[in-house]
Design an enzyme around this catalytic site. Structure first.
Site, PDB file in Angstrom:
ATOM      1  N   GLU A 370      51.823  57.624  91.206  1.00  0.00           N
ATOM      2  CA  GLU A 370      50.888  57.374  89.734  1.00  0.00           C
ATOM      3  C   GLU A 370      50.140  56.027  90.317  1.00  0.00           C
ATOM      4  O   GLU A 370      50.415  54.347  89.946  1.00  0.00           O
ATOM      5  CB  GLU A 370      52.097  56.792  88.529  1.00  0.00           C
ATOM      6  CG  GLU A 370      53.318  57.283  88.650  1.00  0.00           C
ATOM      7  CD  GLU A 370      52.714  58.502  87.387  1.00  0.00           C
ATOM      8  OE1 GLU A 370      51.908  58.013  87.062  1.00  0.00           O
ATOM      9  OE2 GLU A 370      53.194  60.260  87.452  1.00  0.00           O
ATOM     10  N   CYS A 404      49.036  49.733  84.375  1.00  0.00           N
ATOM     11  CA  CYS A 404      47.655  50.351  84.232  1.00  0.00           C
ATOM     12  C   CYS A 404      47.166  51.213  83.724  1.00  0.00           C
ATOM     13  O   CYS A 404      46.087  51.481  83.201  1.00  0.00           O
ATOM     14  CB  CYS A 404      48.684  51.686  85.349  1.00  0.00           C
ATOM     15  SG  CYS A 404      49.808  51.775  84.309  1.00  0.00           S
TER      16      CYS A 404
HETATM   17  P1  NAD Z   1      50.540  47.973  95.760  1.00  0.00           P
HETATM   18  O1  NAD Z   1      49.847  49.556  96.009  1.00  0.00           O
HETATM   19  O2  NAD Z   1      50.460  47.591  96.761  1.00  0.00           O
HETATM   20  O3  NAD Z   1      52.148  48.427  96.496  1.00  0.00           O
HETATM   21  C1  NAD Z   1      53.246  48.958  96.144  1.00  0.00           C
HETATM   22  C2  NAD Z   1      54.386  49.250  96.523  1.00  0.00           C
HETATM   23  O4  NAD Z   1      53.597  50.035  97.733  1.00  0.00           O
HETATM   24  C3  NAD Z   1      54.762  48.099  96.953  1.00  0.00           C
HETATM   25  O5  NAD Z   1      56.044  48.074  97.288  1.00  0.00           O
HETATM   26  C4  NAD Z   1      54.519  47.798  98.340  1.00  0.00           C
HETATM   27  O6  NAD Z   1      54.857  46.864  98.715  1.00  0.00           O
HETATM   28  C5  NAD Z   1      54.926  49.634  98.967  1.00  0.00           C
HETATM   29  N1  NAD Z   1      53.603  49.753  99.780  1.00  0.00           N
HETATM   30  C6  NAD Z   1      52.531  48.752 100.359  1.00  0.00           C
HETATM   31  N2  NAD Z   1      51.945  49.506 101.296  1.00  0.00           N
HETATM   32  C7  NAD Z   1      53.090  50.685 102.007  1.00  0.00           C
HETATM   33  C8  NAD Z   1      53.075  51.680 102.871  1.00  0.00           C
HETATM   34  N3  NAD Z   1      52.049  51.719 103.568  1.00  0.00           N
HETATM   35  N4  NAD Z   1      54.343  52.594 102.345  1.00  0.00           N
HETATM   36  C9  NAD Z   1      55.068  52.963 101.417  1.00  0.00           C
HETATM   37  N5  NAD Z   1      54.817  51.597 100.565  1.00  0.00           N
HETATM   38  C10 NAD Z   1      54.089  50.680 100.688  1.00  0.00           C
HETATM   39  O7  NAD Z   1      50.641  48.169  94.888  1.00  0.00           O
HETATM   40  P2  NAD Z   1      50.764  46.913  93.248  1.00  0.00           P
HETATM   41  O8  NAD Z   1      49.911  45.934  93.415  1.00  0.00           O
HETATM   42  O9  NAD Z   1      52.421  46.513  93.813  1.00  0.00           O
HETATM   43  O10 NAD Z   1      50.994  46.804  92.498  1.00  0.00           O
HETATM   44  C11 NAD Z   1      49.519  47.465  91.166  1.00  0.00           C
HETATM   45  C12 NAD Z   1      48.806  48.756  91.406  1.00  0.00           C
HETATM   46  O11 NAD Z   1      49.764  49.548  90.597  1.00  0.00           O
HETATM   47  C13 NAD Z   1      47.630  48.968  90.146  1.00  0.00           C
HETATM   48  O12 NAD Z   1      46.672  49.588  90.554  1.00  0.00           O
HETATM   49  C14 NAD Z   1      48.571  49.268  88.939  1.00  0.00           C
HETATM   50  O13 NAD Z   1      47.729  50.177  88.206  1.00  0.00           O
HETATM   51  C15 NAD Z   1      49.133  50.721  89.851  1.00  0.00           C
HETATM   52  N6  NAD Z   1      50.270  51.059  88.904  1.00  0.00           N
HETATM   53  C16 NAD Z   1      50.277  52.075  88.009  1.00  0.00           C
HETATM   54  C17 NAD Z   1      50.892  52.288  87.702  1.00  0.00           C
HETATM   55  C18 NAD Z   1      51.113  54.074  86.750  1.00  0.00           C
HETATM   56  O14 NAD Z   1      52.679  54.583  85.835  1.00  0.00           O
HETATM   57  N7  NAD Z   1      50.210  55.091  87.608  1.00  0.00           N
HETATM   58  C19 NAD Z   1      52.078  51.771  86.761  1.00  0.00           C
HETATM   59  C20 NAD Z   1      51.934  50.197  86.749  1.00  0.00           C
HETATM   60  C21 NAD Z   1      50.960  50.111  87.970  1.00  0.00           C
END
Ligand code: NAD
Length: 655
Positions: A370, A404
């Site tokens: 997502e 998002c």
């Molecule tokens: P991010 O991708 O930076 O981090 C998300 C999660 O992934 C965090 O818990 C982080 O610690 C973890 N992570 C980072 N690198 C990783 C790796 N290599 N392996 C495993 N886990 C890892 O995102 P963010 O800044 O926390 O959130 C914002 C983003 O999330 C925006 O792009 C937003 O649009 C998206 N989002 C999407 C939805 C949806 O339902 N489509 C909902 C909410 C947020």
């Protein structure tokens, strides 16, 4: 109205924290650590130094001042002396000269973070060329001290994989007990969970608000109401969705029964972002648990809500190993994924989504992603102006634009455009900032996101956008007033990249075909909304939008309805969450056929003979049956085949 203040230009061309001289010092220092070569640019040539504010933002003011001093020194020293200073830094490692070691750690940390970590003009290039991923690996070819630097800087980043492995061992051991509870018992626990969430809502709202900066109403609606609503959906519908299903059986298999069973997958890893930390913990945990799975949840390092989720689950009657929480950054997330869960449910950015999918591919762990969005709002000339403006404001600014599915681009039909913008600006100017129940918009959650908003604003203004509101934002504060922009175009980052902040760029359009083209002109495809009075036109347009969710005369209501599947098209994601698809997404969908314990030998079993081949061929031709005559033809072909097969089968192959 145009705002081209030095502050915002500085954000793209320089820094709000450091002078031009200090930036020169940074480039010189950077070139000392990262001189380039082997196809890589030097630090100064990579342009990574321009991203310094993204780091400075998160620094303590005293550390920023110290860094400024170091950069002044680096700017003023002749090159040979600067090289000598870097050598001294390196020796300090061995001599245990603490102040010098700390200075070295700070300098190298800043330089490496910028060069390898950020996507500057050449930053992406550096990472891509190295195939290096800051979140997964700390080893950089040709840079053996990096691992040590990371451990020195933040010892907790050195992942203890034994602990992570133990969490997964416990989850796997606990899962059969969860399955054995049976669905009614699991749903009763989820019902209790809803009661606990409701009773403790003030505490949850306070914690969420404290860690995210969101206003009370955003927290109540997005983190409490939405969670309760989802639990209610499960209570009412999960039994029907997960019930065994009878499926059609073809005539050629007459006498057999076909079924589908929905069984637990096993252990689900949930990795969550920071924008709805409570919702993004409880909702996936609940859905996965309803389907009979154990869950390991890894919240964002920015909004861990430490202990809260566990305490609420425990109060609802969950055993500790049924849903465990693992805290930490991306490296911890990666270490969890390395444990080969039965499925990864990931919510986050596209960049991280690609990384986790690559890692999951190695292990063949199924993924649901997502990811981010750049949702368009399309307003036709016959839209109700007041409703469309109110909807645009809420859709763009709710959760401070950090959803998002926020409206990130607004396209308005030319005849309505002027009136729409005037009303939008007037109403937006009245919105209030703060975290209390009387406030409309909370503050931003992470310094990185503030920097992105600042960069997008500076980029848009430099390319000719007009800023109508939020003119008093200092470019740094997390309390960003909602910003309405016009005179925008698709060359601007604010119209192409996810801003995830309180922005509403508005653009006029002249035809239906043009607005469909503009709306689809993006790598994202999460959701969209279309507004107007002509139902046929709205539906026609909605069908042409390449998105996973579309609302007509409203926004985000598809996401609000837990009976609907939620997910993205294009790079906004893979898979569907919630509703029937979501529940079954956490299941092993097992196909089952039941046959009788008879003496019958099947026509397709051994032995094969020419006579049988001919009979099989006749049946194959007849199998494209149409109407009663077709069925009779099929039966006429099938009956002799069946008796032949039984005869041959009983005799077995003759020598
Ligand atoms: P991010 O991708 O930076 O981090 C998300 C999660 O992934 C965090 O818990 C982080 O610690 C973890 N992570 C980072 N690198 C990783 C790796 N290599 N392996 C495993 N886990 C890892 O995102 P963010 O800044 O926390 O959130 C914002 C983003 O999330 C925006 O792009 C937003 O649009 C998206 N989002 C999407 C939805 C949806 O339902 N489509 C909902 C909410 C947020």
């Amino acid at each position: 109205m145009r705002r081209e203040s030095s502050l915002h230009l500085a954000a793209t061309l320089g820094s709000v924290y450091f002078s031009a001289r200090q930036l020169r010092g940074l480039n010189r220092l950077g070139d000392g650590y990262c001189p380039g070569g082997d196809g890589l640019p030097s630090f100064s040539a990579s342009g990574a130094g321009w991203q310094i504010d993204r780091l400075a933002e998160a620094m303590h003011p005293q550390d920023r001042a110290d860094l400024g001093l170091l950069l002044d020194v680096a700017a003023s020293l002749p090159r040979p002396l600067l090289a000598g200073l870097l050598r001294l830094f390196n020796q300090a490692e061995h001599l245990r000269l603490t102040p010098l070691r700390l200075a070295r750690l700070g300098a190298a940390g800043v330089v490496y973070s910028l060069y390898y970590g950020f996507a500057g003009p050449g930053g992406t290039q550096v990472r891509d060329r190295l195939g290096w991923d800051a979140a997964i690996r700390t080893h950089i070819p040709g840079e053996p001290v990096m691992n040590q630097l990371v451990r020195d800087a933040a010892p907790d980043l050195a992942v203890d994989t034994t602990e992570v492995a133990a969490v997964f061992d416990r989850a796997r051991a606990a899962q059969p007990a969860i399955a054995a509870l049976g669905l009614p018992q699991r749903l009763a626990l989820l019902d209790r969970l809803g009661q606990v969430v409701l009773r403790r809502r003030e505490e949850i709202i306070a914690r969420v608000s404290q860690e995210t900066g969101k206003c009370a109403s955003d927290a109540l609606l997005g983190e409490i109401f939405a969670v309760i609503d989802n639990l209610e959906y499960l209570r009412r519908h999960a039994a029907a969705v997960l019930a065994d299903r009878k499926m059609p059986t073809p005539l050629a298999m007459l006498g057999k029964q076909s079924r589908v069973w929905y069984e637990p997958l096993g252990t689900i890893l949930v990795i969550a972002p920071w924008n709805y930390p409570f919702y993004q913990a409880i909702v996936p945990i609940s859905i996965a648990f309803a389907a009979g799975n154990a869950v390991v949840h890894k919240p964002s390092e920015y909004t861990p809500l430490a202990g809260l989720v566990e305490s609420i689950l425990a109060e609802a009657g969950f055993a500790p190993d049924w849903a465990q929480v693992v805290y930490g950054n991306g490296q911890i997330g990666s270490a969890c994924l390395a444990q080969s869960p039965d499925k990864l449910f990931f919510t986050g950015s596209i960049a991280t989504g690609k990384r986790v999918m690559a890692q999951a591919a190695e292990l063949l762990v199924p993924v649901e992603l997502e990811l981010g969005g750049k949702d368009p709002m399309l307003v036709f000339a016959d839209a109700n102006l007041e409703r469309a403006v109110a909807g645009a404001m809420w859709g763009a600014f709710t959760n401070t634009g950090q959803s998002c599915t926020s409206i990130e681009r607004c396209y308005v039909a030319r005849p309505l455009y002027e009136r729409f913008v005037a009303r939008l600006v007037e109403q937006t100017s009245k919105l209030t900032l703060g975290t209390g129940p009387d406030h409309d918009i909370g503050s931003m959650t992470t310094p990185m996101q503030i920097a992105i908003v600042r960069e997008h604003l500076a980029d848009a203004l430099a390319k000719g956008a007009m800023q109508h509101t939020g003119l008093d934002w200092d470019g740094v504060s997390p309390a960003i007033p909602p910003i309405v922009l016009t005179q925008v175009n698709h060359e601007m980052r604010v119209m192409q990249e996810e801003s995830f902040g309180p922005f509403l760029p508005v653009m006029a359009f002249d035809s239906e075909a043009e607005v469909v083209r503009l709306a689809n002109q993006t790598i994202y495809g999460l959701s969209a909304c279309v507004w107007g009075g002509d139902k046929a036109q709205l539906e026609r347009v909605a069908r042409q939008l390449k998105v996973g969710n579309v609302s007509i005369n409203n926004h985000m209501i598809t996401e609000g309805n837990h009976a609907l599947p939620f997910g993205g098209a294009k790079q906004s994601g893979i898979g569907r969450f919630k509703g029937e698809d979501g529940l079954r997404g956490f299941c092993n969908t097992k196909a089952v056929m039941v046959d009788g314990n008879s003496a019958k030998i099947e026509a397709n079993w051994y032995p094969f003979t020419s006579a049988k081949y001919q009979a099989l061929d006749k049946m194959t031709v007849a199998s494209r049956m149409r109407g009663l005559a077709g069925i009779i033809r099929f039966a006429l072909a099938g009956l002799p085949l069946e008796s032949l097969a039984n005869k041959l089968g009983r005799k077995g192959r003759q020598p």
